[in-house]
Design an enzyme around this catalytic site. Structure first.
Site, PDB file in Angstrom:
ATOM      1  N   GLU A   1       0.809  -1.222   0.000  1.00  0.00           N
ATOM      2  CA  GLU A   1       0.000   0.000   0.000  1.00  0.00           C
ATOM      3  C   GLU A   1       0.839   1.267   0.000  1.00  0.00           C
ATOM      4  O   GLU A   1       0.796   2.054   0.963  1.00  0.00           O
ATOM      5  CB  GLU A   1      -0.972  -0.011   1.186  1.00  0.00           C
ATOM      6  CG  GLU A   1      -1.922  -1.206   1.135  1.00  0.00           C
ATOM      7  CD  GLU A   1      -3.104  -1.095   2.102  1.00  0.00           C
ATOM      8  OE1 GLU A   1      -3.111  -0.180   2.946  1.00  0.00           O
ATOM      9  OE2 GLU A   1      -4.028  -1.923   1.991  1.00  0.00           O
TER      10      GLU A   1
ATOM     11  N   GLU B   1      -5.109  -8.989   0.302  1.00  0.00           N
ATOM     12  CA  GLU B   1      -5.769  -8.740   1.593  1.00  0.00           C
ATOM     13  C   GLU B   1      -7.255  -8.551   1.356  1.00  0.00           C
ATOM     14  O   GLU B   1      -7.644  -7.841   0.421  1.00  0.00           O
ATOM     15  CB  GLU B   1      -5.261  -7.460   2.281  1.00  0.00           C
ATOM     16  CG  GLU B   1      -3.885  -7.566   2.866  1.00  0.00           C
ATOM     17  CD  GLU B   1      -3.446  -6.266   3.553  1.00  0.00           C
ATOM     18  OE1 GLU B   1      -4.312  -5.516   4.047  1.00  0.00           O
ATOM     19  OE2 GLU B   1      -2.234  -6.021   3.572  1.00  0.00           O
TER      20      GLU B   1
HETATM   21  C1  FCB Z   1      -4.589  -2.576   5.256  1.00  0.00           C
HETATM   22  C2  FCB Z   1      -3.207  -2.877   5.771  1.00  0.00           C
HETATM   23  C3  FCB Z   1      -3.163  -4.027   6.747  1.00  0.00           C
HETATM   24  C4  FCB Z   1      -4.332  -4.028   7.696  1.00  0.00           C
HETATM   25  C5  FCB Z   1      -5.633  -3.823   6.960  1.00  0.00           C
HETATM   26  C6  FCB Z   1      -6.850  -3.821   7.851  1.00  0.00           C
HETATM   27  O1  FCB Z   1      -4.649  -1.293   4.770  1.00  0.00           O
HETATM   28  O2  FCB Z   1      -2.349  -3.189   4.691  1.00  0.00           O
HETATM   29  O3  FCB Z   1      -1.917  -3.982   7.393  1.00  0.00           O
HETATM   30  O4  FCB Z   1      -4.143  -3.154   8.714  1.00  0.00           O
HETATM   31  O5  FCB Z   1      -5.601  -2.642   6.231  1.00  0.00           O
END
Ligand code: FCB
Length: 457
Positions: free
Chosen positions: A164, A354
């Site tokens: 990110e 994620e």
């Molecule tokens: C993302 C992050 C991860 C986690 C999630 C909920 O933005 O990459 O580390 O905190 O959110």
């Protein structure tokens, strides 16, 4: 891409700072996040990452959880300050050994490792020298990446350089909500450029090692929706999308920053940080792309209260269902996002690196954690990811965030994202209902093809 990535990977994801703890063990240096969290007012109730899930000492138990879950892959991050306490130069042997053991433990259990090299924990020594706003940090990142890669590449094929980058750059240097807590858009513009440059330089250095590895970035991508069809709101949504997504994806895939974006950034930056050749270093450096997807964003034309760079504001419309974080729940947005990126970056394999939700989880008197909201969330989002695949998106895997409840950045321990409940006082791990659901889902989808990691629709 290498063979391991040719099959669909079901996995979970974590990040070093959020789970490891042991912040001073075996020669680890501080990261910017350790320092930021220890400063009053920066995290919920002053929570720090010093102990977190104590994964540094309990990693074998945590690998057994992965085993019980039946995942084909595990995404974790390497802590730069554990491996290089001052960011550059001296390598901390015990720190690097930890990841060596972790990778061995994964391989012994037949779990494919996916390594993230930078998930927000910049060595504080580099932060003090200007952090990502300085070009030297990108050079240092390539040195560090090469050290880790040389040690693990015989067993690790899948590498994510930075997690990110937009969030790290803008929440850290622009809006001050994450480490290092600066509110300086000029530095944020430079920081994002240097993260992408760091990615490009690191990939170049690691490719020079001559391995079979594949490299990518994990990008936060949300569908951006105007709050109305008024032209001002539609234009605001386009600006926000440019700011959060095109600012990362265009350079990575060899497209110049669009004019609308450049004109907004020109108001805060002279772009002096960009050097000839940088665009070429960044472009063509990705074998695949990781997508972190949580929610859509609803954007309107902002007044004075809005974002001062893009003159926009984010609003959650009334009546929209939200998670513990207050994020709108929208599985169709994941299909839409994957289809969008597939169209914009043709030929690039994608992973959902994620996806998950924070819920108000608690063990009931019988010790069960009945997180039905997370089961619903995961069920609908897994289906949405596979729907994109059926529509032709080259999706190679899905990683649920997260294996464990953990240190959720500025939210501290207040927001629980885990498939496993962590009692932070005793460090007991209690699989939640969603853990069992995900385990069964992986097994069910794998039966038809006979492979623990293969997807069937
Ligand atoms: C993302 C992050 C991860 C986690 C999630 C909920 O933005 O990459 O580390 O905190 O959110």
């Amino acid at each position: 891409m290498s063979n391991q990535a040719d099959r669909f990977l079901w996995g979970t994801a974590t990040a070093a700072l959020q789970i490891e703890g042991a912040s001073h063990d075996d020669g680890r240096g501080d990261s910017s996040w350790d320092v930021f969290a220890r400063q009053e007012g920066n995290t919920y109730r002053g929570d720090t990452a010093d102990i977190a899930c104590d994964h540094y000492h309990r990693w074998e138990q945590d690998l057994e959880l992965l085993n019980a879950l039946g995942v084909g892959a595990y995404r974790f991050s390497v802590s730069w300050p554990r491996v290089m306490p001052s960011g550059r130069g001296v390598v901390n042997g015990p720190g690097l050994d930890f990841y060596d053991r972790l990778v061995d433990g994964l391989c012994a259990r037949g779990i494919v490792p996916m390594v993230t090299l930078m998930h927000s924990d910049l060595p504080q020594a580099l932060e003090l020298a200007g952090g990502w706003a300085k070009r030297e940090t990108a050079l240092a990142f390539a040195e560090y990446a090469s050290v880790v890669h040389r040690r693990l590449a015989d067993r690790v094929d899948l590498w994510l350089t930075v997690n990110e980058p937009w969030v790290m750059a803008w929440q850290g240097y622009g809006y001050g909500r994450h480490a290092p807590g600066l509110q300086d858009p000029r530095q944020a513009v430079a920081a994002l450029h240097h993260m992408l440059l760091g990615h490009g330089l690191a990939v170049r250095a690691m490719r020079a090692d001559g391995s079979e590895s594949s490299f990518g970035v994990a990008a936060n991508v949300n569908p951006v929706r105007p709050i109305s069809q008024r032209s001002a709101d539609v234009a605001a949504a386009r600006r926000w999308d440019g700011h959060v997504h095109r600012s990362v994806l265009d350079p990575l895939f060899g497209r110049p920053l669009s004019d609308d974006l450049v004109s907004h950034y020109r108001a805060v930056s002279d772009f002096e940080h960009v050097r000839p050749g940088d665009a070429e270093t960044i472009a063509g450096s990705s074998d695949f792309l990781g997508i972190n997807y949580y929610r859509p964003e609803y954007v309107g034309a902002g007044g004075d209260a809005g974002d001062r760079v893009t003159k926009t504001e984010l609003i959650v419309p009334e009546g929209v269902a939200t998670t513990g974080m207050g994020w709108p729940i929208d599985p169709a947005g994941l299909t839409e996002t994957l289809q969008r990126i597939h169209a914009e970056c043709p030929g690039v394999p994608l992973f959902v690196t994620e996806n998950g939700t924070a819920c108000y989880d608690y063990p009931d008197p019988s010790g069960l954690i009945n997180d039905v909201e997370r089961v619903d969330f995961l069920r609908s989002h897994v289906a949405a990811a596979l729907a994109a695949r059926e529509h032709g998106v080259d999706l190679r895997g899905y990683f649920a965030w997260s294996l464990l409840d953990n240190f959720e950045w500025a939210e501290g321990y207040a927001q629980r994202f885990g498939l496993t409940y962590v009692d932070f006082r005793t460090q007991a791990r209690l699989p939640k209902r969603s853990f069992h659901w995900y385990r069964d889902e992986i097994a069910r989808r794998s039966v038809r093809t006979g492979s623990a990691a293969a997807a069937s629709p």
